[in-house]
Design an enzyme around this catalytic site. Structure first.
Site, short mmCIF file in Angstrom:
data_model
loop_
_atom_site.label_atom_id
_atom_site.label_comp_id
_atom_site.label_asym_id
_atom_site.label_seq_id
_atom_site.Cartn_x
_atom_site.Cartn_y
_atom_site.Cartn_z
N SER A 150 22.24 -4.59 22.28
CA SER A 150 21.00 -3.90 22.64
C SER A 150 20.25 -3.62 21.35
CB SER A 150 21.33 -2.58 23.35
OG SER A 150 20.19 -1.72 23.38
N THR A 151 18.95 -3.48 21.47
CA THR A 151 18.20 -3.02 20.29
C THR A 151 18.82 -1.74 19.72
OG1 THR A 151 16.11 -3.98 21.04
CG2 THR A 151 15.96 -2.11 19.53
N ASN A 152 19.35 -0.91 20.61
CA ASN A 152 19.79 0.42 20.22
C ASN A 152 21.07 0.44 19.38
OD1 ASN A 152 17.62 1.04 21.76
ND2 ASN A 152 18.79 1.86 23.49
N SER A 328 -10.60 6.01 -20.75
CA SER A 328 -11.83 6.60 -20.25
C SER A 328 -12.97 5.60 -20.28
CB SER A 328 -12.20 7.83 -21.08
OG SER A 328 -13.47 8.35 -20.68
N SER A 329 -13.85 5.74 -19.30
CA SER A 329 -15.05 4.90 -19.28
C SER A 329 -16.17 5.53 -20.08
CB SER A 329 -15.51 4.69 -17.84
OG SER A 329 -15.84 5.94 -17.25
N LYS A 334 -9.95 7.45 -26.15
CA LYS A 334 -9.03 8.23 -25.34
C LYS A 334 -7.99 7.30 -24.70
CE LYS A 334 -9.11 12.08 -22.03
NZ LYS A 334 -8.12 11.64 -21.03
#
Length: 473
Positions: A150-152, A328-329, A334
């Site tokens: 069973s799946t279970n 950092s842009s 940094k």
């Protein structure tokens, strides 16, 4: 649609039938109609079963073990048993994983996953037997591949194996980062610095001691994971639907589990009470707890690395992390501690999903927990992201850390915290007063002690030597 396009579609598809009727399936697909329905129903995570090869492999191992047990009980012919085992072996070898297309989060307590495996194995087997895909009268997904199952019992058993397999790479990653931290401990063994409690100066230590402590803190994590994996190796295979073993012959469960141990190489054993085991998610909760514990420690380590490297001019700046990318842009020059930051975020994800797993485990009713797919998705994903993040932290950060020895020495010399070493020699009251004066005046502790004649230069030099301070700490 024109007759020409209809003919073309018919050439590219095959018609399969299930409880709900007929449906076209791609002609070259190894999966079948029930897998196709699940694919249409569940489009949630974008992660199909194939995203975790361990799960596909484990499903194949369970199916192979079941085929062996069924053959021993005379429930499968030699031809069918051999075809099923050969098909399973191709999956174990890593082939055809792309045919496991169902989303990991699904309704039905894993039925779609089980049927995906049943259909793929059936069609691989059919091809080996000389038949076309979908000719299930010769080898049937339910009647043959899923016989006595069973799946279970199949799904949780395969999931347990998959998690244990996934845990192995995680354990290797933990071992590697421990070695790297310990190596840094040796490298920094002579670098004197200030220890801190509650973000305030405490007493001196070496940077080497700090990194050795980082390594030691991770020391018990592999053992914790091993203990959790041991619980996962107790399975309910053979319990079928609810643990009573309906539709499976007497003795099948013990034999199937024995075969599974042989195929997987794992010490799997049959649960004492298969009805209890069919609904119990306790082992999954325990394993999740071990991952959360590891995540907490890794996050703390990452926090400390970010603090110790903070600056570079106005922070602690006692260590230098490898520069991995511009930070950092807008701020030239940094560089951010991006690797520890990423590790932090992974850790938060694992901590948060531990709550999800706990809630899903609690949500069982009576003889089954229908929320297993969510538990399994999160545990497998957490194993993967932890393994990858630890490897990242180790290779891209820890191994490249350098010590800013001059900065460490400055902090020791300027710290009021070294007054603690003087307490046995000048008394707590004098030491407190000297500390207060140093804080207000900006003068050094040693300078004030000399000024008051509380100790000689020779005594101060001996008491405040690195060797003496580290022994007292």
């Amino acid at each position: 649609m024109t007759s020409e396009s209809t003919t073309e579609q018919q050439k590219n598809t095959r018609i399969e039938h299930d409880l709900l009727g007929d449906q076209a399936v791609p002609a070259d697909a190894l999966y079948g109609i029930q897998t196709q329905r699940a694919k249409q129903n569940f489009d949630i995570t974008g992660m199909p079963i194939s995203h975790f090869p361990e799960l596909v492999t484990s499903l194949a191992m369970v199916k192979a073990a079941a085929a062996r047990a069924n053959h021993s009980h005379g429930l499968l012919t030699d031809e069918k048993a051999n075809a099923i085992q050969a098909a399973c072996q191709t999956l174990i070898n890593g082939e055809h994983h792309d045919q496991f297309i169902v989303d990991l989060i699904q309704g039905g307590a894993g039925t779609s996953t089980n049927m995906n495996a049943n259909e793929v194995i059936a069609n691989i087997g059919l091809k080996k037997l000389g038949h076309e895909y979908g000719q299930y009268t010769h080898l049937h997904p339910n009647n043959d591949i899923n016989r006595s199952q069973s799946t279970n019992d199949v799904y949780p058993t395969a999931a347990r194996l998959a998690i244990v397999f996934a845990a192995q790479s995680l354990k290797f990653a933990i071992g590697d980062i421990q070695k790297s931290l310990a190596a840094k401990g040796e490298e920094f063994s002579d670098v004197l610095k200030m220890g801190r409690t509650q973000m305030q100066d405490a007493v001196p230590m070496t940077l080497g001691q700090e990194f050795h402590a980082f390594a030691s803190d991770l020391g018990g994590e592999r053992t914790s994971i091993d203990h959790a994996c041991a619980q996962l190796c107790e399975v309910n295979l053979g319990g079928t639907a609810i643990g009573t073993g309906i539709n499976a012959p007497s003795g099948y469960a013990s034999l199937a589990v024995k075969e599974l141990a042989d195929i997987s190489g794992l010490p799997v054993s049959l649960a004492d009470d298969l009805i209890a085991a069919s609904a119990d998610m306790g082992a999954f909760v325990t394993f999740s707890g071990s991952l959360k514990r590891l995540a907490v420690k890794l996050s703390k380590l990452s926090n400390d690395l970010r603090l110790l490297s903070s600056g570079p001019r106005t922070g602690l700046a006692e260590i230098n992390l490898p520069a991995m990318q511009p930070g950092s842009s807008i701020m030239p020059g940094k560089v951010n501690p991006v690797i520890p930051e990423a590790m932090n975020q992974t850790a938060f994800q694992v901590m948060g999903t531990d709550t999800t797993i706990t809630m899903a485990a609690e949500a069982a009713q009576l003889q089954l927990n229908a929320m297993e797919p969510l538990i399994i998705y999160n545990l497998l994903n957490n194993c993967r992201i932890l393994s990858q993040s630890i490897k990242m932290l180790d290779e891209l950060c820890i191994r490249g850390i350098t010590a800013n020895e001059e900065r460490c020495n400055q902090h020791v010399e300027n710290s009021i915290g070294i007054v603690t070493a003087l307490v046995p020699h000048i008394g707590y009251e004098n030491a407190s007063r000297i500390a207060g004066q140093a804080l207000l005046s900006g003068l050094g502790v040693a300078e004030l002690v000399r000024k008051e004649g509380l100790l000689t230069d020779e005594q101060l030099a001996e008491i405040l030597s690195p060797k003496a301070m580290l022994q007292s700490s």
